[in-house]
Design an enzyme around this catalytic site. Structure first.
Site, PDB file in Angstrom:
ATOM      1  N   CYS A 142       0.811  -1.229   0.000  1.00 47.52           N
ATOM      2  CA  CYS A 142       0.000   0.000   0.000  1.00 47.52           C
ATOM      3  C   CYS A 142       0.842   1.276   0.000  1.00 47.52           C
ATOM      4  O   CYS A 142       0.315   2.369  -0.187  1.00 47.52           O
ATOM      5  CB  CYS A 142      -0.966  -0.006   1.176  1.00 47.52           C
ATOM      6  SG  CYS A 142      -1.986  -1.481   1.226  1.00 47.52           S
ATOM      7  N   HIS A 144      -2.988   7.152   2.084  1.00 49.49           N
ATOM      8  CA  HIS A 144      -3.481   5.845   1.645  1.00 49.49           C
ATOM      9  C   HIS A 144      -4.886   5.654   2.227  1.00 49.49           C
ATOM     10  O   HIS A 144      -5.125   5.907   3.400  1.00 49.49           O
ATOM     11  CB  HIS A 144      -2.532   4.751   2.142  1.00 49.49           C
ATOM     12  CG  HIS A 144      -3.078   3.378   1.963  1.00 49.49           C
ATOM     13  ND1 HIS A 144      -3.613   2.952   0.769  1.00 49.49           N
ATOM     14  CD2 HIS A 144      -3.186   2.338   2.824  1.00 49.49           C
ATOM     15  CE1 HIS A 144      -4.015   1.695   0.905  1.00 49.49           C
ATOM     16  NE2 HIS A 144      -3.781   1.304   2.143  1.00 49.49           N
ATOM     17  N   ASN A 175     -10.180  -0.157   0.196  1.00 50.12           N
ATOM     18  CA  ASN A 175      -8.723  -0.058   0.187  1.00 50.12           C
ATOM     19  C   ASN A 175      -8.212  -0.687  -1.114  1.00 50.12           C
ATOM     20  O   ASN A 175      -8.322  -1.887  -1.302  1.00 50.12           O
ATOM     21  CB  ASN A 175      -8.194  -0.811   1.421  1.00 50.12           C
ATOM     22  CG  ASN A 175      -6.682  -0.791   1.527  1.00 50.12           C
ATOM     23  OD1 ASN A 175      -5.977  -0.468   0.573  1.00 50.12           O
ATOM     24  ND2 ASN A 175      -6.183  -1.157   2.691  1.00 50.12           N
TER      25      ASN A 175
END
Ligand code: UT7
Length: 329
Positions: A123, A256, A286
């Site tokens: 990520c 993020h 996500n």
């Protein structure tokens, strides 16, 4: 001898791509209920802020989404694929073991010859890729780079594990970076600590014609949460100091997109007003390496982020990895 003036690097354009299938929490909860797994829209919203995510159709790959995002970024920059001389793709769900997804995207864009490679920082991949591209552009190795984050995380989700399968989605985000007379990228800082490699991982590989270990994502959510809050605060301070800036100089925080509780906590630590935080996790879930590029593009196209604004991009994820890029858009 006249000293060479420092090369600056700026964002010339942004783009993104989402697969058409949008799955709401209610729809996902119904699918899981059919397997005897209990979850709810309320639980997912309360713990994460997520309302929906997009899932790629079978056969759609990270390179497909990444190419679409790249073309949108090129279009926004008023450029053509031939103007690009470096391609860096951040992904943890590559099309195949090799060649790199970057090589495949290069080919889909009709290019050949320029360097193209993948960055694996989960990520944090987008900020890692931006850092590497910035260094190469400053060094004169290239003039215009495509930085792409692209994922089909739905492919590595264990849909019998409610603690992870409700969190992730598919998508891609991209920027064109180019050398410029003025900044641009003000500073970047990247970190990793392999001591924490087990708290977020997909611990499988291919060997002897078989999958060895588990090819499914697993996560110790609370351990990741605690570490994320700490390192996002630390690296924000670090990159601001490196650029000689203060938190008050930030117009937009684009972290993020994993969990609104982490994102809002980071904004609070920086004493930023909540409306300075770009939030897209409610719509995308996500999307790992794609999330920051996707959020940036949504904020640019939505008219939130304007030319001249100072942006703090922050990533955190498996590895454990984390990093930040501070830039004038
Ligand atoms: O992309 C890289 C970065 N990743 C992240 O930043 C993720 C960081 N972690 C998180 O966002 C959060 O830890 C989660 C959203 C993953 C979990 O939230 P939490 O507040 O830490 O919940 P928890 O793991 O402590 O679970 C609380 C309860 C548990 O039940 P008991 O033990 O209290 O009875 C879980 O079994 O919630 C239960 N639970 C669920 N219930 C309904 C876990 N998943 C679900 C679910 N639906 N999907």
């Amino acid at each position: 001898m006249t000293p060479t003036p420092p090369r600056h690097v700026r964002i010339a354009g942004t783009g993104s791509a989402l697969p058409p299938e949008r799955v709401t929490n209610h729809e996902l909860a119904a699918r899981l209920a059919a397997q005897g797994i209990e979850t709810s829209h309320e639980w997912i919203v309360e713990r994460t802020g997520i309302h929906a995510r997009h899932f790629a159709a079978p056969g759609v790959t990270s390179s497909d989404l990444g190419t679409e995002a790249a073309l949108a970024a090129l279009d926004a920059a008023g450029l053509k694929p031939e103007d690009i001389d470096l391609i860096i793709v951040a992904t943890s769900t590559p099309d195949m073991v090799f060649p790199s997804t970057a090589s495949i995207i290069q080919n889909k864009l009709g290019l050949a010859g320029c360097p193209a490679f993948d960055v694996q920082a989960v990520c944090s991949g987008f900020v890692y890729a931006m850092g590497v591209a910035t260094a190469m552009l400053r060094d004169g190795a290239a003039r215009r780079a495509l930085v792409i984050g692209a994922e089909v995380f739905s492919r590595i989700l264990d849909f019998s594990d409610r603690t992870t399968c409700v969190l992730f989605g598919d998508g891609a985000g991209a920027v064109v970076l180019e050398t410029a007379e003025v900044p641009g990228i003000l500073a970047y800082r990247l970190h990793a600590d392999g001591n924490y490699r087990d708290i977020l991982c997909t611990p499988g590989t291919v060997a002897g014609g078989q999958v060895l270990g588990s090819p499914m994502l697993r996560m110790d959510g609370q351990a990741v949460f605690k570490l994320a809050v700490k390192v996002l605060g630390d690296v924000a301070d670090e990159v601001l100091e490196a650029a000689g800036k203060e938190a008050a100089d930030i117009d937009w925080l684009i972290p993020h997109q994993a969990n609104v509780r982490i994102m809002r906590g980071t904004a609070r630590k920086l004493k930023l007003a909540p409306e300075r935080l770009v939030e897209t996790v409610h719509e995308h879930g996500n999307t790992s390496a794609a999330s920051i590029g996707l959020a940036l593009d949504v904020a640019v196209r939505g008219g939130q982020v304007q030319r001249g604004d100072t942006l703090l991009l922050e990533g955190v994820g498996g590895g454990f990895t984390w990093g930040a890029v501070l830039l004038d858009y």
